[in-house]
Design a protein around this motif. Structure first.
Motif, PDB file in Angstrom:
ATOM      1  N   GLY A   1       7.289  -3.857   7.157  1.00 35.91           N
ATOM      2  CA  GLY A   1       6.620  -2.901   6.299  1.00 35.91           C
ATOM      3  C   GLY A   1       5.705  -1.986   7.091  1.00 35.91           C
ATOM      4  N   ALA A   2       5.225  -0.936   6.423  1.00 41.68           N
ATOM      5  CA  ALA A   2       4.372   0.062   7.053  1.00 41.68           C
ATOM      6  C   ALA A   2       2.899  -0.288   6.875  1.00 41.68           C
ATOM      7  CB  ALA A   2       4.658   1.438   6.453  1.00 41.68           C
ATOM      8  N   VAL A   3       2.023   0.482   7.520  1.00 38.36           N
ATOM      9  CA  VAL A   3       0.574   0.271   7.414  1.00 38.36           C
ATOM     10  C   VAL A   3       0.150   0.201   5.951  1.00 38.36           C
ATOM     11  CG1 VAL A   3      -1.695   1.218   7.948  1.00 38.36           C
ATOM     12  CG2 VAL A   3       0.161   1.466   9.593  1.00 38.36           C
ATOM     13  N   ARG A   4       0.601   1.176   5.160  1.00 36.95           N
ATOM     14  CA  ARG A   4       0.162   1.243   3.765  1.00 36.95           C
ATOM     15  C   ARG A   4       0.520  -0.006   2.969  1.00 36.95           C
ATOM     16  NH1 ARG A   4       4.572   4.693   4.115  1.00 36.95           N
ATOM     17  NH2 ARG A   4       6.377   4.054   2.864  1.00 36.95           N
ATOM     18  N   ASP A   5       1.582  -0.709   3.371  1.00 34.91           N
ATOM     19  CA  ASP A   5       1.998  -1.911   2.652  1.00 34.91           C
ATOM     20  C   ASP A   5       1.046  -3.073   2.857  1.00 34.91           C
ATOM     21  OD1 ASP A   5       4.401  -0.688   1.712  1.00 34.91           O
ATOM     22  OD2 ASP A   5       5.270  -0.952   3.699  1.00 34.91           O
ATOM     23  N   PHE A   6       0.157  -2.974   3.856  1.00 35.65           N
ATOM     24  CA  PHE A   6      -0.762  -4.065   4.166  1.00 35.65           C
ATOM     25  C   PHE A   6      -2.218  -3.715   3.871  1.00 35.65           C
ATOM     26  CE2 PHE A   6       3.080  -4.940   6.459  1.00 35.65           C
ATOM     27  CZ  PHE A   6       3.197  -6.319   6.391  1.00 35.65           C
ATOM     28  N   VAL A   7      -2.446  -2.491   3.391  1.00 35.29           N
ATOM     29  CA  VAL A   7      -3.802  -2.090   3.013  1.00 35.29           C
ATOM     30  C   VAL A   7      -4.067  -2.571   1.587  1.00 35.29           C
ATOM     31  CG1 VAL A   7      -5.382  -0.167   2.629  1.00 35.29           C
ATOM     32  CG2 VAL A   7      -3.779  -0.094   4.543  1.00 35.29           C
ATOM     33  N   LEU A   8      -4.974  -3.525   1.439  1.00 32.44           N
ATOM     34  CA  LEU A   8      -5.303  -4.074   0.131  1.00 32.44           C
ATOM     35  C   LEU A   8      -6.440  -3.315  -0.541  1.00 32.44           C
ATOM     36  CD1 LEU A   8      -5.213  -7.875   1.020  1.00 32.44           C
ATOM     37  CD2 LEU A   8      -3.375  -6.469   0.087  1.00 32.44           C
ATOM     38  N   GLY A   9      -7.350  -2.802   0.250  1.00 29.09           N
ATOM     39  CA  GLY A   9      -8.487  -2.079  -0.307  1.00 29.09           C
ATOM     40  C   GLY A   9      -9.197  -1.267   0.756  1.00 29.09           C
ATOM     41  N   LYS A  32      -3.922  -7.197   4.669  1.00 28.92           N
ATOM     42  CA  LYS A  32      -3.160  -8.442   4.621  1.00 28.92           C
ATOM     43  C   LYS A  32      -2.626  -8.716   6.024  1.00 28.92           C
ATOM     44  CE  LYS A  32       0.850 -10.670   2.457  1.00 28.92           C
ATOM     45  NZ  LYS A  32       0.127 -11.884   2.073  1.00 28.92           N
ATOM     46  N   VAL A  33      -2.750  -9.947   6.489  1.00 28.01           N
ATOM     47  CA  VAL A  33      -2.226 -10.335   7.791  1.00 28.01           C
ATOM     48  C   VAL A  33      -1.139 -11.386   7.576  1.00 28.01           C
ATOM     49  CG1 VAL A  33      -4.417  -9.820   8.917  1.00 28.01           C
ATOM     50  CG2 VAL A  33      -3.950 -12.154   8.160  1.00 28.01           C
TER      51      VAL A  33
END
Length: 359
Positions: free
Chosen positions: A112-120, A166-167
């Motif tokens: 996935g891309a950066v945006r897929d792991f940005v939660l807030g 998210k990690v």
């Protein structure tokens, strides 16, 4: 609220009053990306440190000025990682720059891309107000997901203060295989393998050589290795190769950095798109969906060819920084961008023109 953020709020309000643009900058390692920056520099690096890290929940919240290498070292201690494998492009890379640039490395096609792991995110907007969006869990949004919009916005919507990411656990096993294939055959194989239950985590093709990475459970990686064949690389050689791809500091990319060609194009295409047949040399990633092209071809003809294949083109490095760096947008999409910019930065003081002229 910290004294530093209060200082920034006052500086933003003063900039608004004077209609004076600000260039938001962390480590400056991605200053080459996008159109030419403008305005007085607002350095974000003093706002640093980990706010909260919950390894069992796979979530970390960190201040934007925190060095990217520092966060990755912390995660590695718990055998975790940023799965989108962000490039640093220099020792000074920060988390804020990582999110603002929105660039991902070799694992992006499968992880996935950066945006897929940005939660807030917490940002300082163009009115000098502190705004928070999202949270620390995946399902926390009702309506418009602003956190993802901030990713890849290149600082045009606001100054990132904090980010929750998210990690993921690091893979237990990993192997890298090499195959001798021409461009068309490599694209065909990548699409064939991508449809199979294989633990793919990276691919790279250049000058007749396809390099493939498998990551995951030991049994899955070994089964994939037996199924695919190819030449297995020693672990140290493989690690150095994938790092050089991520950081663009060797081989094909190094020759671009030294000015051997005027422009390095980043071409996003359907993974099964036919060979480009454009002048210049090429490096293919993400199962065929990302094609780097070093070329002096006119931008208009290059973009026309890429569009005919269903993709778009970005002038990633080199060339005229005052020209269109990103694919020109249709009028309806540009109107959406303008409304977003106005909503977050009414006077237009944050990184004006960095994405598109007049935005």
């Amino acid at each position: 609220m910290s004294d530093l953020i209060e200082q920034w709020r006052e500086r933003v309000r003063a900039a608004v009053a004077a209609n004076a643009p600000l260039e938001l900058r962390g480590g400056g390692t991605k200053a080459f990306y996008g159109r030419k920056p403008a305005g007085d520099v607002l350095d974000t690096r003093a706002h640093c440190g980990v706010v909260n890290y919950e390894p069992t929940e796979l979530v970390v919240t960190v201040r934007a000025g925190t060095p990217l290498a520092e966060l990755e070292a912390l995660l590695a201690e718990r055998k975790q990682m940023l799965a989108f494998e962000p490039p640093h492009f220099g020792e000074g890379a920060t988390i804020g720059g990582c999110v603002a640039a929105g660039l991902s490395g070799p694992r992006r096609a499968t992880a996935g891309a950066v945006r897929d792991f940005v939660l807030g995110v917490k940002i300082l907007d163009g009115r000098g107000e502190v705004l928070s969006f999202g949270g620390q869990v995946m399902k926390n949004v009702a309506g418009y997901d602003v956190s993802r919009v901030i990713a890849a916005s290149l600082g045009t919507l606001g100054l990132i203060l904090d980010v929750s990411l998210k990690v993921l656990p690091r893979p237990v096993a990993e192997t890298t295989l090499r195959f001798e294939l021409n461009e068309a055959d490599a694209i065909a194989r990548l699409n064939e393998w991508g449809a199979q239950p294989l633990p793919l985590s990276g691919s790279a093709w250049h000058e007749g050589t396809l390099t493939l990475r498998l990551s995951g459970a030991e049994a899955a990686v070994r089964a994939g290795e037996r199924r695919l064949g190819g030449e297995a690389l020693p672990a140290a050689v493989a690690d150095a190769f994938w790092r050089s791809v991520r950081e663009q500091d060797d081989g094909f990319f190094a020759s671009t950095a030294t000015g051997a060609e005027s422009v390095l194009w980043r071409l996003s295409l359907p993974s099964s798109a036919a060979p480009l047949k454009l002048p210049g040399s090429q490096f293919i990633e993400w199962g065929g969906a990302l094609r780097w092209l070093r070329s002096d071809a006119p931008a208009a003809s290059l973009r026309e060819r890429v569009a005919s294949l269903g993709g778009h083109a970005t002038a990633f490095r080199g060339g005229d920084r005052e020209a269109d760096i990103f694919q020109p947008l249709p009028a309806p999409l540009m109107a959406i961008h303008r409304r977003l910019k106005t909503a977050f930065d009414p006077v237009g003081i944050f990184n004006p023109g960095r994405l598109y002229h007049g935005l």
